[in-house]
Design a protein around this motif. Structure first.
Motif, PDB file in Angstrom:
ATOM      1  N   VAL A 100       0.872  -1.181   0.000  1.00 55.06           N
ATOM      2  CA  VAL A 100       0.000   0.000   0.000  1.00 55.06           C
ATOM      3  C   VAL A 100       0.904   1.225   0.000  1.00 55.06           C
ATOM      4  CG1 VAL A 100      -1.797   1.258   1.249  1.00 55.06           C
ATOM      5  CG2 VAL A 100      -1.741  -1.235   1.354  1.00 55.06           C
ATOM      6  N   ARG A 101       0.705   2.090  -0.960  1.00 50.64           N
ATOM      7  CA  ARG A 101       1.542   3.291  -1.041  1.00 50.64           C
ATOM      8  C   ARG A 101       1.131   4.309   0.019  1.00 50.64           C
ATOM      9  NH1 ARG A 101       1.660   2.108  -6.849  1.00 50.64           N
ATOM     10  NH2 ARG A 101      -0.396   3.006  -7.119  1.00 50.64           N
ATOM     11  N   GLU A 102       2.068   5.218   0.279  1.00 50.05           N
ATOM     12  CA  GLU A 102       1.835   6.176   1.356  1.00 50.05           C
ATOM     13  C   GLU A 102       0.553   6.985   1.154  1.00 50.05           C
ATOM     14  OE1 GLU A 102       5.145   8.708   2.087  1.00 50.05           O
ATOM     15  OE2 GLU A 102       4.148   9.736   3.767  1.00 50.05           O
ATOM     16  N   ALA A 103       0.345   7.454  -0.072  1.00 50.47           N
ATOM     17  CA  ALA A 103      -0.840   8.267  -0.339  1.00 50.47           C
ATOM     18  C   ALA A 103      -2.114   7.447  -0.158  1.00 50.47           C
ATOM     19  CB  ALA A 103      -0.775   8.830  -1.756  1.00 50.47           C
ATOM     20  N   GLU A 104      -2.032   6.191  -0.572  1.00 42.44           N
ATOM     21  CA  GLU A 104      -3.184   5.307  -0.430  1.00 42.44           C
ATOM     22  C   GLU A 104      -3.456   5.021   1.047  1.00 42.44           C
ATOM     23  OE1 GLU A 104      -2.215   2.969  -4.625  1.00 42.44           O
ATOM     24  OE2 GLU A 104      -1.592   2.111  -2.723  1.00 42.44           O
ATOM     25  N   TRP A 105      -2.384   4.825   1.763  1.00 41.80           N
ATOM     26  CA  TRP A 105      -2.494   4.545   3.193  1.00 41.80           C
ATOM     27  C   TRP A 105      -3.237   5.695   3.892  1.00 41.80           C
ATOM     28  CZ3 TRP A 105      -0.909   0.126   5.739  1.00 41.80           C
ATOM     29  CH2 TRP A 105      -1.004   0.162   7.139  1.00 41.80           C
ATOM     30  N   LYS A 106      -2.802   6.900   3.585  1.00 39.15           N
ATOM     31  CA  LYS A 106      -3.422   8.084   4.208  1.00 39.15           C
ATOM     32  C   LYS A 106      -4.885   8.204   3.824  1.00 39.15           C
ATOM     33  CE  LYS A 106       0.653  10.969   4.897  1.00 39.15           C
ATOM     34  NZ  LYS A 106       1.536  11.960   4.267  1.00 39.15           N
ATOM     35  N   ALA A 107      -5.167   7.951   2.539  1.00 38.56           N
ATOM     36  CA  ALA A 107      -6.546   8.073   2.063  1.00 38.56           C
ATOM     37  C   ALA A 107      -7.446   7.075   2.793  1.00 38.56           C
ATOM     38  CB  ALA A 107      -6.596   7.836   0.558  1.00 38.56           C
TER      39      ALA A 107
END
Length: 139
Positions: free
Chosen positions: A121-128
């Motif tokens: 899971v990419r960082e941006a996806e994680w945050k979302a």
DNA sequence: GCCAACGTTGGC
DNA sequence: GCCAACGTTGGC
């Protein structure tokens, strides 16, 4: 930081069971791609816990407490397992349909390759996803 | 229970 | 090394 996502059928091993057990051996992975991701996991990495088949949502976050070692249940030592401990239950589970509907998540490995049982899971996806879960802390 | 997507196997 | 057949996973 970026993280991981693992899938489990709640019939087989549910999030609640992990919380109750306090720790589990994440074994039984028999897919090369998934195995490669397991090998890349590092102690302390955060891992979304997704319920497949029933529930169809991310329900909690686990952490890696032991890096890849040979799967005790496999006759071939190339297959590996990691140990996971429960860390946080999400305030609100994030459903598959929510993830599909969010343009920030359209490239997620989970959505693009639904059969993969372990995925990054990419960082941006994680945050979302944390945002969709109603996460309050800034982690 | 059905079907699509994907991985694996085995014949050539 | 290609490709058809088959098995498995997972969403619906």
């Amino acid at each position: 930081m970026s993280g991981w996502l693992v899938k489990s059928e709640p019939f087989v091993y549910a999030w609640d069971q992990l919380v109750k057990d306090g720790k589990t051996c994440w074994d039984g992975v028999r897919n090369y791609q998934a195995r490669n991701y397991l090998l890349q996991m590092r102690k302390g990495d955060e891992v979304f816990f997704y319920h497949s088949n029933e529930g169809l949502s991310i329900v909690g976050i686990a952490r890696v407490c032991r890096e890849a070692y040979p799967d005790p249940g496999a006759d071939d030592p190339r297959w590996v397992a990691v140990d996971l401990i429960p860390w946080r239950t999400l305030p609100r589970p994030v459903s598959l349909s929510q993830m599909k509907a969010d343009p920030r998540l359209k490239d997620m490995a989970l959505l693009r390759q639904s059969r993969l049982s372990v995925s990054p899971v990419r960082e941006a996806e994680w945050k979302a996803i944390l945002e969709l879960a109603g996460w309050q802390e800034n982690v």
